[in-house]
Scaffold this motif. Sequence first.
Motif, PDB file in Angstrom:
ATOM      1  N   ASP A 294      89.461  10.308  76.038  1.00 29.37           N
ATOM      2  CA  ASP A 294      88.525  11.346  76.466  1.00 29.37           C
ATOM      3  C   ASP A 294      87.407  11.431  75.434  1.00 29.37           C
ATOM      4  OD1 ASP A 294      89.506  12.435  78.871  1.00 29.37           O
ATOM      5  OD2 ASP A 294      91.080  13.521  77.785  1.00 29.37           O
ATOM      6  N   VAL A 295      86.234  11.865  75.871  1.00 27.56           N
ATOM      7  CA  VAL A 295      85.094  12.076  74.975  1.00 27.56           C
ATOM      8  C   VAL A 295      84.696  13.538  75.040  1.00 27.56           C
ATOM      9  CG1 VAL A 295      82.681  11.524  74.505  1.00 27.56           C
ATOM     10  CG2 VAL A 295      84.254   9.709  75.191  1.00 27.56           C
ATOM     11  N   GLY A 296      84.479  14.135  73.876  1.00 28.42           N
ATOM     12  CA  GLY A 296      84.090  15.541  73.840  1.00 28.42           C
ATOM     13  C   GLY A 296      83.495  15.922  72.496  1.00 28.42           C
ATOM     14  N   ILE A 297      83.290  17.228  72.323  1.00 35.34           N
ATOM     15  CA  ILE A 297      82.739  17.765  71.076  1.00 35.34           C
ATOM     16  C   ILE A 297      83.841  18.506  70.322  1.00 35.34           C
ATOM     17  CG2 ILE A 297      80.981  19.232  70.025  1.00 35.34           C
ATOM     18  CD1 ILE A 297      79.803  16.901  71.537  1.00 35.34           C
ATOM     19  N   ALA A 298      84.099  18.074  69.091  1.00 31.42           N
ATOM     20  CA  ALA A 298      85.130  18.723  68.270  1.00 31.42           C
ATOM     21  C   ALA A 298      84.596  20.050  67.747  1.00 31.42           C
ATOM     22  CB  ALA A 298      85.522  17.822  67.106  1.00 31.42           C
ATOM     23  N   ARG A 299      85.392  21.127  67.889  1.00 34.29           N
ATOM     24  CA  ARG A 299      84.946  22.453  67.480  1.00 34.29           C
ATOM     25  C   ARG A 299      85.714  23.021  66.287  1.00 34.29           C
ATOM     26  NH1 ARG A 299      79.978  22.336  69.341  1.00 34.29           N
ATOM     27  NH2 ARG A 299      79.827  22.360  71.640  1.00 34.29           N
ATOM     28  N   GLY A 300      86.750  22.337  65.842  1.00 34.09           N
ATOM     29  CA  GLY A 300      87.535  22.844  64.717  1.00 34.09           C
ATOM     30  C   GLY A 300      88.986  23.027  65.117  1.00 34.09           C
ATOM     31  N   ILE A 301      89.787  23.515  64.174  1.00 32.54           N
ATOM     32  CA  ILE A 301      91.212  23.727  64.462  1.00 32.54           C
ATOM     33  C   ILE A 301      91.481  25.189  64.780  1.00 32.54           C
ATOM     34  CG2 ILE A 301      91.901  21.820  62.960  1.00 32.54           C
ATOM     35  CD1 ILE A 301      92.892  24.037  60.951  1.00 32.54           C
ATOM     36  N   ASP A 302      92.614  25.422  65.454  1.00 33.09           N
ATOM     37  CA  ASP A 302      93.052  26.796  65.681  1.00 33.09           C
ATOM     38  C   ASP A 302      94.158  27.141  64.682  1.00 33.09           C
ATOM     39  OD1 ASP A 302      95.409  25.633  66.599  1.00 33.09           O
ATOM     40  OD2 ASP A 302      95.017  26.048  68.716  1.00 33.09           O
ATOM     41  N   ARG A 303      94.751  28.312  64.820  1.00 37.89           N
ATOM     42  CA  ARG A 303      95.729  28.788  63.843  1.00 37.89           C
ATOM     43  C   ARG A 303      96.999  27.942  63.806  1.00 37.89           C
ATOM     44  NH1 ARG A 303      96.848  34.711  65.302  1.00 37.89           N
ATOM     45  NH2 ARG A 303      98.496  34.492  63.747  1.00 37.89           N
ATOM     46  N   ASP A 304      97.211  27.127  64.845  1.00 36.91           N
ATOM     47  CA  ASP A 304      98.385  26.253  64.879  1.00 36.91           C
ATOM     48  C   ASP A 304      98.072  24.827  64.440  1.00 36.91           C
ATOM     49  OD1 ASP A 304     100.220  28.228  65.833  1.00 36.91           O
ATOM     50  OD2 ASP A 304      99.280  28.052  67.798  1.00 36.91           O
ATOM     51  N   GLY A 305      96.815  24.571  64.085  1.00 33.00           N
ATOM     52  CA  GLY A 305      96.432  23.248  63.612  1.00 33.00           C
ATOM     53  C   GLY A 305      95.978  22.287  64.684  1.00 33.00           C
ATOM     54  N   ALA A 306      95.965  22.712  65.942  1.00 31.11           N
ATOM     55  CA  ALA A 306      95.470  21.857  67.014  1.00 31.11           C
ATOM     56  C   ALA A 306      93.954  21.726  66.895  1.00 31.11           C
ATOM     57  CB  ALA A 306      95.844  22.429  68.370  1.00 31.11           C
ATOM     58  N   LEU A 307      93.430  20.550  67.238  1.00 33.04           N
ATOM     59  CA  LEU A 307      91.987  20.343  67.230  1.00 33.04           C
ATOM     60  C   LEU A 307      91.423  20.785  68.569  1.00 33.04           C
ATOM     61  CD1 LEU A 307      89.563  19.143  65.643  1.00 33.04           C
ATOM     62  CD2 LEU A 307      89.966  17.007  66.897  1.00 33.04           C
ATOM     63  N   LEU A 308      90.433  21.650  68.538  1.00 27.47           N
ATOM     64  CA  LEU A 308      89.799  22.141  69.758  1.00 27.47           C
ATOM     65  C   LEU A 308      88.633  21.226  70.105  1.00 27.47           C
ATOM     66  CD1 LEU A 308      89.752  25.942  68.856  1.00 27.47           C
ATOM     67  CD2 LEU A 308      91.506  24.672  70.131  1.00 27.47           C
ATOM     68  N   VAL A 309      88.678  20.643  71.298  1.00 31.54           N
ATOM     69  CA  VAL A 309      87.648  19.702  71.728  1.00 31.54           C
ATOM     70  C   VAL A 309      87.130  20.119  73.107  1.00 31.54           C
ATOM     71  CG1 VAL A 309      87.083  17.290  72.185  1.00 31.54           C
ATOM     72  CG2 VAL A 309      88.801  17.842  70.457  1.00 31.54           C
ATOM     73  N   ASP A 310      85.829  20.268  73.213  1.00 26.20           N
ATOM     74  CA  ASP A 310      85.213  20.596  74.507  1.00 26.20           C
ATOM     75  C   ASP A 310      85.023  19.309  75.299  1.00 26.20           C
ATOM     76  OD1 ASP A 310      85.111  23.245  73.821  1.00 26.20           O
ATOM     77  OD2 ASP A 310      83.026  23.193  73.151  1.00 26.20           O
ATOM     78  N   ILE A 311      85.772  19.174  76.399  1.00 28.41           N
ATOM     79  CA  ILE A 311      85.749  17.968  77.227  1.00 28.41           C
ATOM     80  C   ILE A 311      85.402  18.346  78.653  1.00 28.41           C
ATOM     81  CG2 ILE A 311      87.101  16.028  78.104  1.00 28.41           C
ATOM     82  CD1 ILE A 311      88.860  16.267  75.603  1.00 28.41           C
ATOM     83  N   GLN A 312      84.268  17.873  79.117  1.00 32.58           N
ATOM     84  CA  GLN A 312      83.814  18.114  80.498  1.00 32.58           C
ATOM     85  C   GLN A 312      83.873  19.597  80.857  1.00 32.58           C
ATOM     86  OE1 GLN A 312      86.161  15.522  82.998  1.00 32.58           O
ATOM     87  NE2 GLN A 312      85.117  13.677  82.315  1.00 32.58           N
ATOM     88  N   GLY A 313      83.328  20.406  79.981  1.00 29.54           N
ATOM     89  CA  GLY A 313      83.221  21.826  80.253  1.00 29.54           C
ATOM     90  C   GLY A 313      84.471  22.635  79.989  1.00 29.54           C
ATOM     91  N   GLN A 314      85.531  21.998  79.529  1.00 32.56           N
ATOM     92  CA  GLN A 314      86.771  22.711  79.229  1.00 32.56           C
ATOM     93  C   GLN A 314      87.163  22.486  77.775  1.00 32.56           C
ATOM     94  OE1 GLN A 314      89.664  21.269  82.097  1.00 32.56           O
ATOM     95  NE2 GLN A 314      89.188  22.938  83.501  1.00 32.56           N
ATOM     96  N   ARG A 315      87.697  23.533  77.161  1.00 31.24           N
ATOM     97  CA  ARG A 315      88.160  23.421  75.778  1.00 31.24           C
ATOM     98  C   ARG A 315      89.636  23.031  75.776  1.00 31.24           C
ATOM     99  NH1 ARG A 315      85.815  27.192  71.241  1.00 31.24           N
ATOM    100  NH2 ARG A 315      84.109  25.808  71.898  1.00 31.24           N
ATOM    101  N   LYS A 316      89.921  21.872  75.224  1.00 29.05           N
ATOM    102  CA  LYS A 316      91.295  21.373  75.171  1.00 29.05           C
ATOM    103  C   LYS A 316      91.843  21.442  73.749  1.00 29.05           C
ATOM    104  CE  LYS A 316      91.141  18.208  79.118  1.00 29.05           C
ATOM    105  NZ  LYS A 316      91.474  16.835  79.583  1.00 29.05           N
ATOM    106  N   ARG A 317      93.145  21.709  73.666  1.00 30.92           N
ATOM    107  CA  ARG A 317      93.843  21.698  72.379  1.00 30.92           C
ATOM    108  C   ARG A 317      94.480  20.320  72.208  1.00 30.92           C
ATOM    109  NH1 ARG A 317      98.018  24.116  71.609  1.00 30.92           N
ATOM    110  NH2 ARG A 317      97.789  24.999  69.512  1.00 30.92           N
ATOM    111  N   ILE A 318      94.022  19.587  71.203  1.00 31.20           N
ATOM    112  CA  ILE A 318      94.566  18.261  70.912  1.00 31.20           C
ATOM    113  C   ILE A 318      95.591  18.426  69.789  1.00 31.20           C
ATOM    114  CG2 ILE A 318      94.040  15.892  70.289  1.00 31.20           C
ATOM    115  CD1 ILE A 318      92.754  16.866  72.906  1.00 31.20           C
ATOM    116  N   VAL A 319      96.827  18.062  70.094  1.00 26.11           N
ATOM    117  CA  VAL A 319      97.922  18.234  69.143  1.00 26.11           C
ATOM    118  C   VAL A 319      98.227  16.899  68.485  1.00 26.11           C
ATOM    119  CG1 VAL A 319     100.316  18.973  68.852  1.00 26.11           C
ATOM    120  CG2 VAL A 319      98.851  20.111  70.529  1.00 26.11           C
ATOM    121  N   SER A 320      98.381  16.903  67.162  1.00 21.48           N
ATOM    122  CA  SER A 320      98.667  15.652  66.456  1.00 21.48           C
ATOM    123  C   SER A 320     100.011  15.096  66.894  1.00 21.48           C
ATOM    124  CB  SER A 320      98.660  15.879  64.944  1.00 21.48           C
ATOM    125  OG  SER A 320      99.709  16.735  64.562  1.00 21.48           O
ATOM    126  N   GLY A 321     100.138  13.818  66.813  1.00 25.38           N
ATOM    127  CA  GLY A 321     101.336  13.121  67.248  1.00 25.38           C
ATOM    128  C   GLY A 321     100.921  11.750  67.730  1.00 25.38           C
TER     129      GLY A 321
END
Length: 332
Positions: A294-321
């Motif tokens: 997926d391609v998007g704009i990285a917005r930073g991490i949340d309190r759980d450490g997930a990376l918040l990425v805006d993808i096609q108008g939606q903010r997704k939580r990307i979890v490491s693994g």
Amino acid sequence: MKEKILRALRSAGGYVSGASLCEELGVSRQAVWKNITALKENGYEIESVPKKGYRLAAVPDTLYAPDILSRLPESCLCRKVECFSSIDSTNTKAKQLAELGEAEGTLVTAEKQTAGKGRRGRSWESEPGVGIWMTLLLRPSILPVKVSGLTLLAALALVRAIKDVCRLDAQIKWPNDVILAKKKICGILTEMSSEENYVHYVVVGIGINANMASFSREVEETATSIYLQTGKKINRAELAAAWIQSFCEYYGQFIKRQDLSFVTEEYNSVLANKDKEVRVYYGMAGQISLENTDVGIARGIDRDGALLVDIQGQRKRIVSGEVSVRGLHGYV
């Protein structure tokens, strides 16, 4: 005792009398002399002047347990360091020690790793005598799902340590790489032994490209070292101790709060890809394909450490693994 002697000599900044060392350490002059002799044999230049005492003139660039411990506050979680000239993997050794009941805060270091491990199954180059290869054993009172936060704290602690020791502004490539000049200087591998709702132990392994003068063709485009960026060799024990101290401070707060809310602002301020276009790769390293991204704009991490990425108008939580995030046109 070598740790205490180094601590006393370093804090004095000048000469310390043998009598003062005996009184402070509660030992005989012979014991002081014996340990100073041992330090000299390990490369520490300690001057001895009659009627003045001892002075620490120079230290070698080596990962030596008494040296590392002497640079840490006595209240630090890390109170035991095991150093090896060569080992297969510091993470493997730390896990073996954990299974034998070794205490939390034990650090394993090596001058060389013969089977160093990286995230997502990658190997890790471990040139002897120039890098910092170490693993910290932890027994955190957290749920297994929270353990990934320790990787982010390890990266943030190194950014702080590099700032304090090297006066350089490093950045983080989420979740586990620290970079300088858009190239990698550090990788972090966190592993755990757990049950469904209980963590037996965690090992946080970190490899730092400290004084490397060159890299193999396979990695030279994406890797660098502190030496290559500054032209100056750093004392590896000093940087190792700075990382340990910073990480243990973060770790204490993390255990109390059970999330990363206390560092999200700090972390996001050094996140290399914040507010930039990134490509999110799903799957193991050998299975990556453009079709599974997926391609998007990285917005930073949340309190759980997930990376918040805006993808096609939606903010997704990307979890490491089984996920990797890179810049759209390169490593960062």
